[in-house]
Design a protein around this motif. Structure first.
Motif: not given
Ligand code: ATP
Ligand code: MG
Length: 328
Positions: A259-287
């Motif tokens: 639903k969040e990506f209805e009507g969005k392009r692949y590029g925007d979608f990938k960027k959102a995926v990258a943002d989420v993965v990077c945010a989680e990994m940043e915290m995880f790597q620090k710990k």
């Protein structure tokens, strides 16, 4: 008796986002359901050739990853498989109750040995499920959280438990595999029809990759023809895999993610995926780094091996007695 929960990861390489989403991320929640035993399957890592320094380094990393994933060592028993000798002893007994025919039908064995010359395939790779069954029964584990690739081995353990108990009485506890409904099989970013796997690193995201690399890998992930962000494993395996990653990390359903990506392009979608993965990994790597620098994992693993040995030796003695080995 409270239910026992057991799971292990092999220190065969750098952990991937697949390992993280499939098992690691949710392990800390299991403590509310039962007594948890989590281990580093270093004996299993020897089933394919591996450099000793690499194995040692991976084992330390894995201990730190478990702790960085939020495990409280006062609530879970974390240990090295090789530090609890009952695993090898139970293996020596149980190898007599699993048969060549059933072992040769295991998909993991077929996959991993397919690339090898037959004369170089170790007995340990073939007998891998015997050791894994021994790992599970030693702790009377009833719940075994795994990714989808390990389900077959837990099913084989169930056959073994039936066979053994039928012959000797009610000695072993019946385990059941437990898989995440979504995320039990994260696929490779370069070939979304193949599982992301640490020993086959093409298309992997590693938990130790720096954030720029992670972002780059996601932005260049193989996608599918068409332009709609829809979950359709048959026709859109690449997009479906990215949707799964996104939904698991945000802890939402696939439908909500779509639903969040209805009507969005692949590029925007990938960027959102990258943002989420990077945010989680940043915290995880620090710990992870803090834990590694403090060396706290050393004491955790020593205490864990002691506690695990107590439980495992108990089961081992029960089994020895049942089969007729003298325990004086
Ligand atoms: P290897 O290539 O050495 O077999 P692996 O990446 O498959 O490595 P394992 O140590 O075999 O990792 O498995 C650790 C845990 O991670 C298991 O519970 C396994 O089922 C799970 N797992 C492995 N790969 C994935 C994946 N792609 N998606 C979800 N879970 C996974
Ligand atoms: Mg595997």
């Amino acid at each position: 008796m409270a239910e026992r929960i057991l799971t292990g990861i092999k220190p065969t390489g750098q952990l991937t986002l697949g390992n993280y989403i499939g098992v690691l991320k949710n392990l800390h929640k299991e403590t509310s359901r039962g007594e948890c035993f989590y281990f580093i399957a270093d004996l299993h890592a020897l089933t394919l050739p591996i450099d000793p320094d690499y194995l040692r380094g991976n084992s330390i990393d894995l201990a730190c990853f478990y702790l960085a994933a939020g495990l409280d060592p006062n609530k879970v028993t974390l240990f090295l498989q090789s530090a609890v000798s009952a695993h090898a002893e139970m293996n020596a007994i149980m190898q007599n109750y699993l048969y060549m025919g059933e072992l040769s039908r295991m998909t993991q064995f077929k996959d991993k040995s397919a690339k090898m010359n037959e004369s170089a395939i170790g007995l340990g790779l073939f007998a891998y499920p015997v050791l894994m069954a021994s790992d599970i029964i030693l702790y009377d584990a009833s719940i075994v959280p795994v990714g989808d690739d390990q389900k077959q081995h837990v099913e084989l353990t169930r056959d073994l438990v039936n066979r053994f108990n039928h012959r000797y009485g009610d000695i072993l506890t019946m385990p059941r595999p437990e898989m995440r409904k979504v995320g039990a099989r994260i696929m490779s970013l370069s070939d979304p029809t193949k599982k992301m796997s640490k020993s086959d690193p093409k298309g992997d995201i590693f938990l130790k990759d720096d954030l720029a690399t992670i972002r780059k890998k996601i932005m260049s992930a193989v996608t599918d023809s068409g332009s709609e962000v829809k979950y359709d494993v048959e026709n859109k395996p690449g997009i479906s895999n990215l949707l799964t990653i996104y939904a698991c990390l945000k802890e939402i359903s696939i439908e909500e993610a779509e639903k969040e990506f209805e009507g969005k392009r692949y590029g925007d979608f990938k960027k959102a995926v990258a943002d989420v993965v990077c945010a989680e990994m940043e915290m995880f790597q620090k710990k992870y780094q803090e834990i590694k620098d403090s060396k706290i994992y050393e004491q955790v693993l020593r205490d864990g091996a002691k506690r695990a040995s107590e439980v495992a030796n108990n089961t081992l003695n029960r089994v020895k007695k049942a089969v007729g080995l003298l325990a004086l």
